[in-house]
Scaffold this motif. Structure first.
Motif, short mmCIF file in Angstrom:
data_model
loop_
_atom_site.label_atom_id
_atom_site.label_comp_id
_atom_site.label_asym_id
_atom_site.label_seq_id
_atom_site.Cartn_x
_atom_site.Cartn_y
_atom_site.Cartn_z
N THR A 37 0.83 -1.21 0.00
CA THR A 37 0.00 0.00 0.00
C THR A 37 0.86 1.25 0.00
O THR A 37 0.58 2.22 -0.72
CB THR A 37 -0.94 0.00 1.22
OG1 THR A 37 -1.83 -1.11 1.13
CG2 THR A 37 -1.75 1.29 1.29
N HIS A 38 1.92 1.26 0.79
CA HIS A 38 2.82 2.40 0.83
C HIS A 38 3.50 2.61 -0.53
O HIS A 38 3.64 3.75 -1.00
CB HIS A 38 3.89 2.20 1.91
CG HIS A 38 3.34 2.14 3.30
ND1 HIS A 38 3.22 3.26 4.10
CD2 HIS A 38 2.88 1.10 4.04
CE1 HIS A 38 2.71 2.90 5.27
NE2 HIS A 38 2.50 1.60 5.26
N VAL A 39 3.94 1.51 -1.15
CA VAL A 39 4.60 1.60 -2.44
C VAL A 39 3.64 2.15 -3.49
O VAL A 39 3.98 3.05 -4.26
CB VAL A 39 5.15 0.23 -2.87
CG1 VAL A 39 5.74 0.30 -4.28
CG2 VAL A 39 6.20 -0.27 -1.89
N LEU A 40 2.43 1.61 -3.51
CA LEU A 40 1.44 2.07 -4.49
C LEU A 40 1.09 3.54 -4.29
O LEU A 40 0.93 4.29 -5.26
CB LEU A 40 0.17 1.22 -4.38
CG LEU A 40 0.30 -0.25 -4.80
CD1 LEU A 40 -0.95 -1.03 -4.42
CD2 LEU A 40 0.56 -0.36 -6.30
N ARG A 41 1.00 3.96 -3.05
CA ARG A 41 0.67 5.35 -2.75
C ARG A 41 1.76 6.29 -3.28
O ARG A 41 1.47 7.39 -3.76
CB ARG A 41 0.50 5.53 -1.24
CG ARG A 41 -0.02 6.91 -0.84
CD ARG A 41 -0.14 7.01 0.68
NE ARG A 41 -1.16 6.11 1.19
CZ ARG A 41 -0.97 5.23 2.16
NH1 ARG A 41 0.21 5.12 2.75
NH2 ARG A 41 -1.96 4.47 2.57
N GLY A 42 3.01 5.86 -3.17
CA GLY A 42 4.10 6.69 -3.67
C GLY A 42 4.23 6.67 -5.18
O GLY A 42 4.61 7.67 -5.80
N LEU A 43 3.90 5.54 -5.80
CA LEU A 43 4.09 5.38 -7.24
C LEU A 43 2.93 5.92 -8.06
O LEU A 43 3.14 6.48 -9.14
CB LEU A 43 4.31 3.89 -7.54
CG LEU A 43 4.62 3.53 -9.00
CD1 LEU A 43 5.92 4.19 -9.46
CD2 LEU A 43 4.71 2.01 -9.15
N GLN A 44 1.71 5.74 -7.57
CA GLN A 44 0.52 6.04 -8.38
C GLN A 44 0.50 7.45 -8.98
O GLN A 44 0.18 7.61 -10.16
CB GLN A 44 -0.73 5.76 -7.55
CG GLN A 44 -2.03 5.75 -8.35
CD GLN A 44 -2.59 7.14 -8.58
OE1 GLN A 44 -2.41 8.02 -7.73
NE2 GLN A 44 -3.24 7.35 -9.71
N PRO A 45 0.85 8.51 -8.23
CA PRO A 45 0.79 9.85 -8.83
C PRO A 45 1.84 10.08 -9.92
O PRO A 45 1.76 11.08 -10.64
CB PRO A 45 1.06 10.78 -7.62
CG PRO A 45 0.83 9.95 -6.41
CD PRO A 45 1.20 8.57 -6.80
N GLN A 46 2.81 9.18 -10.04
CA GLN A 46 3.93 9.39 -10.95
C GLN A 46 3.78 8.66 -12.28
O GLN A 46 4.60 8.84 -13.19
CB GLN A 46 5.23 8.96 -10.29
CG GLN A 46 5.50 9.65 -8.95
CD GLN A 46 6.87 9.31 -8.39
OE1 GLN A 46 7.89 9.48 -9.07
NE2 GLN A 46 6.91 8.82 -7.16
N VAL A 47 2.74 7.81 -12.40
CA VAL A 47 2.58 6.98 -13.60
C VAL A 47 1.13 7.01 -14.08
O VAL A 47 0.24 7.49 -13.38
CB VAL A 47 3.00 5.51 -13.32
CG1 VAL A 47 4.48 5.44 -12.96
CG2 VAL A 47 2.15 4.90 -12.21
N GLY A 48 0.91 6.46 -15.28
CA GLY A 48 -0.44 6.43 -15.81
C GLY A 48 -1.23 5.22 -15.36
O GLY A 48 -2.45 5.29 -15.17
#
Length: 205
Positions: A37-48
């Motif tokens: 969840t932490h990883v997804l939260r950090g990555l999601q705004p940076q990719v499509g």
């Protein structure tokens, strides 16, 4: 600059986690939430879009709301097998990969990698960060944090079919650029249950 919508994020969660007692690292709790969840939260705004690579507990990984892909190359062939699975599903010009056990991703990860990739006309941009754990701290590559062209699946498959397994060896066969990041803490990974307890205790304090 590469628009975020042209980049697929791949979270690598397909390993055997031998140092963590063969539990699913991405599903272990950090601050009462799975590390994934932490990883997804950090990555999601940076990719499509995002893909999760996993080989066990697929139903649990599917509950995070993103496509889950398993290795096509069997017998836990390492992170390159997960990367190959992600590239096969990648429908964007670029793919960025991160591991499921690094919950402190910087918010400029993809931007900095993309700028370097384009500026150097490279196929692959890899994070380089300070290694504080060695006797003499130095900058070293962090190969599981990388942005690459999305069409590299055939090239990677050929490497794997010829017995290749080392991620840095495959990288060396591409036009690669290493991208320095000053904040080494952003790329810390949590490999053992003891380390996980340590971080949870620190957050609690």
């Amino acid at each position: 600059m590469i628009p975020s919508q042209q980049i697929t994020g791949l979270v690598l969660a397909g390993g055997r986690a031998t140092r963590m007692g063969q539990v699913q690292k991405g599903l272990q709790l950090l601050q009462s939430e799975p590390m994934l969840t932490h990883v997804l939260r950090g990555l999601q705004p940076q990719v499509g879009t995002i893909i999760i690579n996993a080989n066990q507990d697929l139903e649990r990984y599917a509950t995070f709301g993103y496509p889950v892909v398993s290795d096509e190359i069997k017998d836990f062939a390492g992170p390159l097998a997960g990367l190959h699975a992600g590239l096969l599903r990648c429908e964007t010009p670029y793919l960025v990969c991160v591991p499921c056990d690094s919950p402190f991703l910087p918010n400029n990860l993809v931007e900095n990698l993309a700028l370097a990739l384009i500026a150097n006309q490279a196929q692959l941009a890899v994070v380089k960060a300070l290694d504080n754990e060695s006797e003499s701290p130095h900058m070293r590559a962090q190969p599981v944090f990388a942005l690459m062209e999305g069409g590299l699946a055939p090239h990677l498959l050929s490497f794997l079919e010829n017995g290749g397994r080392k991620i840095t060896t495959w990288y060396d066969s591409l036009q690669m650029i290493e991208v320095p990041f000053k904040d080494a803490a952003s790329f810390r990974n949590i490999n053992t249950l003891e380390e996980l307890r340590h971080y949870n205790q620190n957050f609690a304090d």
